[in-house]
Design an enzyme around this catalytic site. Structure first.
Site, mmCIF file in Angstrom:
data_model
loop_
_atom_site.group_PDB
_atom_site.id
_atom_site.type_symbol
_atom_site.label_atom_id
_atom_site.label_comp_id
_atom_site.label_asym_id
_atom_site.label_seq_id
_atom_site.Cartn_x
_atom_site.Cartn_y
_atom_site.Cartn_z
ATOM 1 N N CYS A 141 31.756 -94.440 20.451
ATOM 2 C CA CYS A 141 31.462 -94.023 19.070
ATOM 3 C C CYS A 141 31.597 -95.193 18.101
ATOM 4 C CB CYS A 141 32.398 -92.892 18.655
ATOM 5 S SG CYS A 141 32.135 -92.340 16.967
ATOM 6 N N CYS A 144 33.158 -94.393 14.729
ATOM 7 C CA CYS A 144 34.631 -94.258 14.776
ATOM 8 C C CYS A 144 35.303 -95.623 14.910
ATOM 9 C CB CYS A 144 35.069 -93.418 15.970
ATOM 10 S SG CYS A 144 34.046 -91.999 16.345
ATOM 11 N N ASP A 145 34.775 -96.468 15.782
ATOM 12 C CA ASP A 145 35.529 -97.656 16.193
ATOM 13 C C ASP A 145 34.919 -98.997 15.777
ATOM 14 O OD1 ASP A 145 37.327 -95.958 17.439
ATOM 15 O OD2 ASP A 145 36.226 -95.961 19.323
#
Ligand code: NDP
Length: 328
Positions: A141, A144-145
Site C-alpha cells: 500500500c 499507507c507507506d
C-alpha cells in the site's frame, strides 16, 4: 451451539465493521460483530499509520483497531470471535430475523439487518523474503507507506491500474521509482500509462518477474529484489529501499456467491453512492465493495453509512407494520 440474535449483524471487524457497530450501537440496535479470521482487519498487519485523521503523531495500525473495538464495545456492541462459514439471505423481506449466518463451531447468528464488512486482502507474490520483510521494506500500500521512503529508491511490482497509480503516487516522495512488470505491456488505463511514461522519475522494467526479496529483516530490512527475465530467463537484481507489491486485491466475498451481485473482480455491487445491496436490509461497506479508495477512513465512512441506512430500513419497516395494524 448457541443462537445469537440481533437487530444488526455485522460480519467483519475492520474500520468499516467497527464504525457500523459504533453507529448501530448508539442507535440502540445492539449490534453483534463477528470478527473473522483477522480481527481488526488489514490495519492489524500494518505498522505506522499517519493518514487517519485526528492523530498528529504516527500511530500504530493494531493500536487504532484496538481503540475502535474498545469504543464499539463501550457503546454496546457485542464482539464475538468466530468465523462465518455460510450465510443464508433467503429470508429477505421477512419480518424479524431475516438473515442467518453460521460460524465454524456451529453457532448461529441471526440478524434483522446484515452489514457485510468482510474486507479484501492484498494479493502477494508468495516468493521468498516477502513475508519476512513485510513492513521492513515490503508493502502492499503506497498511500499507507510511501511517505516512509522520502528521498529513497522504490520499486512497484504489477502492471494494472493499482501498480501505475502507486508508482505515480510514490513520485511525491521518491525521486527514483521503478515499475517492474512481467510482460511487455501494461493492462492499466491509457491515461494512467500516458502519465506514467511522461514522468521522469519513473522507469519501467519489462518482462521481469520477482523471484525473491533480498535483505535481512533484523538488520536494515529490504535491500533489493532478485529478478528473472520472462523471455530470456536471465537473472538480475535491482537495489531498492522499498518494494510495493501491487498485483491486485481479493475481496472476501466467497460466502455471498449466488446470493449477491458482484463485479468481475468479485467485489459486491451496491446502489451507487450508498452501501445498499440489491437485497433490502443487507448492506456492504468498506473494501468488500470498494476497489478504488481502499483507505481506513473511507471504509469507516461507508461503515457509518451502512449503519445509518440499516437504522432507517428498520424504522421504515416498523412504521409500515404499525400503519398496517392500525388500518387492519
Ligand atoms: P489488476 O488485476 O487489474 O492488475 C494486476 C496486475 O498485476 C496485472 O498487471 C498482472 O499482470 C499483475 N500480476 C498479477 N499477478 C502477478 C504475479 N503473480 N506476478 C507478477 N505480476 C502479477 O489489479 P489492480 O489492483 O491493478 O486493479 C483491480 C481493479 O481495480 C481493476 O478493475 C482496476 O481497473 C481497478 N482500479 C481502478 C482504479 C481507478 O479507477 N482509479 C485504481 C485501482 C484499481 P498481467 O497484466 O500480466 O496479468
Amino acid at each position: 451451539m448457541t443462537t445469537h440474535t440481533t437487530r444488526m449483524l455485522i460480519i467483519g471487524s475492520g474500520p468499516a465493521g467497527l464504525s457500523a457497530a459504533i453507529y448501530g450501537a448508539r442507535a440502540g440496535l445492539e449490534p453483534i460483530v463477528v470478527q473473522g479470521l483477522q480481527p481488526g482487519g488489514q490495519l492489524t498487519i500494518t505498522t505506522d499509520v499517519e493518514n487517519y485523521p485526528g492523530f498528529r503523531e504516527v500511530i500504530q495500525g493494531p493500536w487504532l483497531m484496538q481503540e475502535m473495538q474498545a469504543q464499539a464495545e463501550h457503546v454496546g456492541t457485542r464482539m464475538l470471535w468466530d468465523t462465518i462459514t455460510s450465510v443464508d439471505l433467503s429470508g429477505a423481506g421477512k419480518q424479524g430475523m431475516a438473515f442467518r449466518a453460521v460460524g465454524d463451531g456451529g453457532d448461529v447468528y441471526e440478524g434483522e439487518t446484515l452489514v457485510i464488512a468482510t474486507g479484501a486482502q492484498a494479493k502477494w507474490l508468495g516468493v521468498p523474503g516477502e513475508e519476512q520483510l513485510g513492513g521492513k521494506g515490503v508493502s502492499a500500500c503506497a498511500t499507507c507507506d510511501g511517505f516512509f521512503y522520502r528521498g529513497k529508491k522504490v520499486v512497484v511490482i504489477g502492471g494494472g491500474n493499482t501498480a501505475v497509480e502507486e508508482a505515480l503516487y510514490l513520485t511525491n516522495h521518491s525521486p527514483d521509482v521503478t515499475l517492474i512488470h512481467r510482460r511487455d505491456s501494461l493492462r492499466s488505463e491509457k491515461i494512467l500509462q500516458d502519465r506514467l511514461f511522461a514522468n521522469p522519475k519513473i522507469s519501467v522494467v519489462w518482462n521481469k518477474k520477482v523471484d525473491r526479496f533480498l535483505g535481512d529483516p533484523l538488520a536494515g530490512g529490504l535491500t533489493g529484489v532478485a529478478l528473472t527475465d520472462t523471455v530470456t530467463g536471465a537473472a538480475s537484481e535491482i537495489e531498492t529501499d522499498g518494494a510495493f507489491v501491487a498485483i491486485g486485491h481479493a475481496p472476501a466475498t466467497e460466502l455471498f456467491k449466488g446470493q449477491l451481485a458482484m463485479d468481475d473482480g468479485g467485489y459486491l455491487l451496491v446502489e451507487p453512492g450508498t452501501p445498499k445491496t440489491a437485497i433490502p436490509g443487507v448492506f456492504a461497506c468498506g473494501d468488500v465493495m470498494d476497489h478504488i479508495y481502499r483507505q481506513a477512513v473511507t471504509a469507516a465512512g461507508t461503515g457509518c453509512m451502512a449503519a445509518l441506512d440499516a437504522e432507517r430500513f428498520l424504522a421504515e419497516r416498523e412504521f409500515a407494520a404499525a400503519k398496517e395494524k392500525v388500518a387492519g
